[in-house]
Motif scaffolding. Structure first.
Motif, PDB file in Angstrom:
ATOM      1  N   GLU A 172      40.634  35.614  38.937  1.00 42.51           N
ATOM      2  CA  GLU A 172      41.833  36.437  38.908  1.00 42.51           C
ATOM      3  C   GLU A 172      41.697  37.520  39.975  1.00 42.51           C
ATOM      4  O   GLU A 172      40.729  37.540  40.723  1.00 42.51           O
ATOM      5  CB  GLU A 172      41.997  37.057  37.519  1.00 42.51           C
ATOM      6  N   ALA A 173      42.659  38.422  40.028  1.00 41.26           N
ATOM      7  CA  ALA A 173      42.622  39.516  41.008  1.00 41.26           C
ATOM      8  C   ALA A 173      41.351  40.344  40.829  1.00 41.26           C
ATOM      9  O   ALA A 173      40.883  40.554  39.712  1.00 41.26           O
ATOM     10  CB  ALA A 173      43.846  40.415  40.857  1.00 41.26           C
ATOM     11  N   ASN A 174      40.783  40.772  41.945  1.00 39.75           N
ATOM     12  CA  ASN A 174      39.610  41.640  41.888  1.00 39.75           C
ATOM     13  C   ASN A 174      39.977  42.980  41.268  1.00 39.75           C
ATOM     14  O   ASN A 174      41.135  43.382  41.278  1.00 39.75           O
ATOM     15  CB  ASN A 174      39.065  41.878  43.298  1.00 39.75           C
ATOM     16  N   HIS A 175      38.973  43.667  40.766  1.00 39.29           N
ATOM     17  CA  HIS A 175      39.150  45.022  40.257  1.00 39.29           C
ATOM     18  C   HIS A 175      38.533  45.972  41.276  1.00 39.29           C
ATOM     19  O   HIS A 175      37.428  45.731  41.760  1.00 39.29           O
ATOM     20  CB  HIS A 175      38.460  45.195  38.906  1.00 39.29           C
ATOM     21  N   TYR A 176      39.247  47.046  41.578  1.00 41.65           N
ATOM     22  CA  TYR A 176      38.784  48.030  42.554  1.00 41.65           C
ATOM     23  C   TYR A 176      38.694  49.390  41.877  1.00 41.65           C
ATOM     24  O   TYR A 176      39.704  49.930  41.432  1.00 41.65           O
ATOM     25  CB  TYR A 176      39.753  48.102  43.739  1.00 41.65           C
ATOM     26  N   LYS A 177      37.491  49.918  41.812  1.00 45.73           N
ATOM     27  CA  LYS A 177      37.282  51.235  41.225  1.00 45.73           C
ATOM     28  C   LYS A 177      37.233  52.260  42.350  1.00 45.73           C
ATOM     29  O   LYS A 177      36.476  52.113  43.311  1.00 45.73           O
ATOM     30  CB  LYS A 177      35.975  51.271  40.433  1.00 45.73           C
ATOM     31  N   ILE A 178      38.044  53.295  42.227  1.00 43.05           N
ATOM     32  CA  ILE A 178      38.046  54.379  43.208  1.00 43.05           C
ATOM     33  C   ILE A 178      36.870  55.293  42.877  1.00 43.05           C
ATOM     34  O   ILE A 178      36.738  55.778  41.757  1.00 43.05           O
ATOM     35  CB  ILE A 178      39.356  55.193  43.148  1.00 43.05           C
ATOM     36  N   ILE A 179      36.007  55.509  43.852  1.00 41.89           N
ATOM     37  CA  ILE A 179      34.806  56.317  43.656  1.00 41.89           C
ATOM     38  C   ILE A 179      35.113  57.775  44.013  1.00 41.89           C
ATOM     39  O   ILE A 179      35.664  58.057  45.073  1.00 41.89           O
ATOM     40  CB  ILE A 179      33.641  55.812  44.537  1.00 41.89           C
TER      41      ILE A 179
END
Length: 103
Positions: free
Chosen positions: A87-94
């Motif tokens: 599925e779509a990747n998950h992107y965590k804002i650091i």
């Protein structure tokens, strides 16, 4: 006259001063815009990112994402479910650490 709801998102000013390319800044800003604050990450598809940022090739989005990960602005996690597969990747804002800027 009906008042429209104002939507906004915040971006740390630092991203404009560390030598990122315009494509990287655009992708970063869009990820900040799409972040689900309750879950702590954004999960737009690469095509959605490209379309929203005016980028013609998904490969260019891939380059921007790779640079943002390398510099420590985001963490990228692959998403997979037994039912749907990849599925779509998950992107965590650091959160930016000013003592150790990702230059």
């Amino acid at each position: 006259m009906e008042q429209k709801k104002s939507n906004f998102f915040m971006v740390d000013n630092t991203v404009f001063y560390v030598g990122l390319k315009p494509r990287d800044i655009a992708v970063y800003c869009f990820l900040c815009r799409m972040e689900n604050r309750e879950k702590g990450y954004a999960f737009p598809t690469r095509r959605h990112i490209a379309r929203a940022c005016g980028i013609s090739k998904v490969e260019t989005v891939d380059l921007a994402l790779k640079e943002l990960v390398r510099r420590g602005f985001i963490e990228k996690t692959h998403s997979y479910s037994e039912e749907h597969g990849y599925e779509a990747n998950h992107y965590k804002i650091i959160k930016i650490d000013y003592d150790n800027l990702p230059i």
